[in-house]
Design an enzyme around this catalytic site. Structure first.
Site, PDB file in Angstrom:
ATOM      1  N   LYS A 148       0.855  -1.187   0.000  1.00 13.52           N
ATOM      2  CA  LYS A 148       0.000   0.000   0.000  1.00 13.52           C
ATOM      3  C   LYS A 148       0.886   1.231   0.000  1.00 13.52           C
ATOM      4  CE  LYS A 148      -3.801   2.294   0.247  1.00 13.52           C
ATOM      5  NZ  LYS A 148      -3.345   2.996  -1.003  1.00 13.52           N
ATOM      6  N   GLN A 155       7.269   3.882   3.875  1.00 16.47           N
ATOM      7  CA  GLN A 155       5.847   3.508   3.886  1.00 16.47           C
ATOM      8  C   GLN A 155       5.613   2.245   4.705  1.00 16.47           C
ATOM      9  OE1 GLN A 155       3.863   5.582   1.489  1.00 16.47           O
ATOM     10  NE2 GLN A 155       2.253   4.990   2.887  1.00 16.47           N
ATOM     11  N   LYS A 165       5.590   3.304   8.313  1.00 21.69           N
ATOM     12  CA  LYS A 165       4.442   4.195   8.512  1.00 21.69           C
ATOM     13  C   LYS A 165       3.145   3.385   8.597  1.00 21.69           C
ATOM     14  CE  LYS A 165       4.255   7.512   5.475  1.00 21.69           C
ATOM     15  NZ  LYS A 165       3.967   8.402   4.327  1.00 21.69           N
ATOM     16  N   LYS A 183       5.411   1.625  -3.057  1.00 23.12           N
ATOM     17  CA  LYS A 183       5.379   2.980  -3.624  1.00 23.12           C
ATOM     18  C   LYS A 183       5.664   2.864  -5.106  1.00 23.12           C
ATOM     19  CE  LYS A 183       4.915   7.306  -2.297  1.00 23.12           C
ATOM     20  NZ  LYS A 183       4.215   7.845  -1.119  1.00 23.12           N
ATOM     21  N   GLY A 211      -2.491   8.421  -4.294  1.00 24.05           N
ATOM     22  CA  GLY A 211      -1.794   9.596  -4.815  1.00 24.05           C
ATOM     23  C   GLY A 211      -0.532   9.931  -4.040  1.00 24.05           C
ATOM     24  N   ASP A 212       0.217  10.854  -4.580  1.00 22.83           N
ATOM     25  CA  ASP A 212       1.393  11.448  -3.929  1.00 22.83           C
ATOM     26  C   ASP A 212       1.694  12.692  -4.768  1.00 22.83           C
ATOM     27  OD1 ASP A 212       3.608  10.635  -1.760  1.00 22.83           O
ATOM     28  OD2 ASP A 212       4.690  11.500  -3.433  1.00 22.83           O
ATOM     29  N   ASN A 231      -1.692  19.139  -1.953  1.00 18.50           N
ATOM     30  CA  ASN A 231      -2.716  18.487  -1.131  1.00 18.50           C
ATOM     31  C   ASN A 231      -2.385  18.547   0.362  1.00 18.50           C
ATOM     32  OD1 ASN A 231      -3.272  15.586   0.271  1.00 18.50           O
ATOM     33  ND2 ASN A 231      -5.057  16.327  -0.837  1.00 18.50           N
ATOM     34  N   SER A 270      -6.736   5.998   3.719  1.00 20.33           N
ATOM     35  CA  SER A 270      -6.817   5.090   2.563  1.00 20.33           C
ATOM     36  C   SER A 270      -7.262   3.702   3.020  1.00 20.33           C
ATOM     37  CB  SER A 270      -5.447   4.966   1.882  1.00 20.33           C
ATOM     38  OG  SER A 270      -5.195   6.052   1.022  1.00 20.33           O
TER      39      SER A 270
END
Ligand code: NDP
Ligand code: 2IT
Length: 451
Positions: free
Chosen positions: A93, A114, A117, A129, A168-169, A244, A383
């Site tokens: 993810k 990630q 996290k 990612k 997104g990123d 964002n 998410s």
């Protein structure tokens, strides 16, 4: 290397050797290994089964060609990436980044971060990612759509709600997610909503996902400030970026009574002593997709635009700094300026925005410092809430979803704080986040055998 436990040095040496030239990945691994000395001293079994070596090696790395035709009829070639880093806790993810600077080292550092996290969120998600060196700036709607479709034509075979779930990123927002999901649905003939997150509400998105990263960072910093008996109310705040994460950080900080006096994009920053006019910023950035100088022009002579390279946004005095643009945007020099101007707290909205030297300055000055893998986890956590709603064909209200986000951020804050206490470093959120994230992933990996 001297800051790394000697048992872990060969692991770092091997990562540096096998991933030559990938500076951002080296930096991210170094920072985590620096924290793990205390873990292996207390629990040597984490040195068994090559757990740490395995956690530093992505499970799978996919690199592919993305051909597409621009509006002039010319064939363009970009490079696509997906690094499926670790699936011990759940499907891979993590977001997709479209930016000309993207390369395998950057995607690998982001996938590594990630993994920890996502573990900190407490939710069943592994780490991954992806992205491309495609630059969306100046491209037409039709070009962006054709690019997203071409990317998904290759990427779709590696995705699935139980396999790998992008979002997104940088450079990837609601528009790009829509085009990618549309092409996935067309190629697979399946309405598999849980295969991608950050969707619009119209076709399976979650309330509060757009706001989640910025709101989450603000909740985290608020919790840190509370440990010193204070909060955002009345504080001067600087937020870098105007995308964002930055926009919804500004929104939440303002609702908590903070005054955001500066924000930026890659062309420079604006200083607005009356406090950023968020409706105007949203119109310029989300609506018209214009540059930040336009904000100063629209606001009039009291607002200054400072072009990039002239001086840093971090020289603007503030009590709270929330870097929300990109990696390594806060140098040692910038950190010194922030400390001299009396900064009390720093919350990383971006991934790895502070250099190791900057973090060292904050630590030495006793500044409250929230590392990105904890502070910006609200986005991916929401998410996961979107995936949960998709799986149960349900949709929650904004209030319900935001309440879950707030509780998750509180829990991540408390986990980092208590872990830091337990390992003899009270107030060190970097150590707390690295150790708590690592332990959750490594325990699961141990139970799953050598795979
Ligand atoms: P956006 O694309 O929406 O906004 C990025 C902002 O940062 C823009 O203002 C952009 O300016 C600026 N920026 C990007 N790259 C650079 C650069 N190399 N130098 C200077 N400024 C730059 O992205 P997001 O807001 O989504 O992401 C911002 C950060 O937050 C990233 O580090 C991302 O990884 C991280 N993050 C994002 C999450 C999310 O849910 N979106 C979740 C957790 C972390 P310009 O437009 O001029 O390029
Ligand atoms: O860095 C990040 O956590 C994100 N870009 C969000 C990832 C996600 O899957 O929502």
């Amino acid at each position: 290397m001297n800051d790394i436990d000697e048992k872990l040095r060969p692991i770092l040496a091997s990562v540096l050797h096998r991933n030559a030239g990938e500076g951002e990945f080296h930096q991210a691994v170094h920072e985590v290994l620096e924290s793990l000395g205390r873990v292996v001293a207390k629990h040597p079994h984490f040195l068994d089964l090559a757990l740490i070596e395995r956690i530093c090696e992505p499970e799978r790395q996919i690199i592919f060609r993305i051909p597409w035709i621009d509006d002039r009829g010319q064939v363009q070639i970009n490079r696509g990436f997906r690094v499926q880093f670790n699936s011990a806790l759940g499907p891979y993810k993590g977001g997709m980044r479209f930016h000309p600077s993207v390369n395998i080292g950057i995607i690998k550092f982001l996938g590594f971060e990630q993994t920890f996290k996502n573990a900190l969120t407490g939710m069943p998600i592994g780490g991954g990612k992806g992205g491309s060196d495609f630059d969306p700036k100046g491209r037409s709607e039709a070009e962006v759509m054709r690019f997203c479709q071409s990317m998904m034509t290759e990427l779709h075979r590696h995705l699935g709600e139980f396999t790998d779930v992008p979002a997104g990123d940088i450079g990837v927002g609601g528009r790009e997610i829509g085009y990618m999901f549309g092409q996935f649905k067309r190629l697979t003939n399946r309405y598999e909503a849980g295969v991608i997150t950050g969707k619009a509400l119209a076709y399976g998105g979650s309330q509060a996902r757009t706001e989640a990263t910025g709101y989450g960072n603000t909740y985290f910093v608020q919790a840190m400030l509370e440990t010193r008996g204070t909060g955002f109310d009345g504080k001067r705040v600087v937020v870098s970026g105007a995308g964002n994460v930055a926009i919804y950080t500004i929104e939440k900080v303002q609702s908590f009574g903070g005054r955001v006096v500066a924000c930026s994009d890659s062309s420079g920053h604006v200083i607005d002593e009356d406090g950023i006019d968020l409706a105007l910023l949203k119109e310029i950035k989300e609506g018209r997709r214009q540059r930040i100088a336009e904000y100063a022009r629209a606001r009039g002579p009291r607002v200054h635009f400072v072009a990039a390279g002239r001086s840093s946004i971090w020289e603007v005095p503030c009590e709270v700094a929330m870097p929300s643009a990109t990696q390594n945007e806060v140098s040692g020099k910038a950190a010194r300026a922030l400390v001299q101007n009396g900064v009390q707290a720093v919350g990383e909205g971006a991934n790895m925005p502070c250099t190791p030297e900057a973090i060292r300055h904050f630590r030495e000055a006793g500044v409250l410092f929230a590392p990105g893998k904890a502070a910006n986890a609200g986005g991916v956590a929401t998410s996961a809430l979107e995936m949960q709603q998709n799986a149960s064909r349900d949709s929650w209200t904004f209030e319900q979803t935001e309440a879950r986000l707030a509780a998750i951020m509180r829990s991540i804050h408390d986990t980092c704080a208590t872990t830091a206490d337990e390992y003899g470093a009270p107030g060190d959120y970097v150590l707390g986040a690295n150790i708590a994230g690592f332990v959750r992933v490594a325990e699961a990996m141990r139970m799953l055998g050598v795979i």
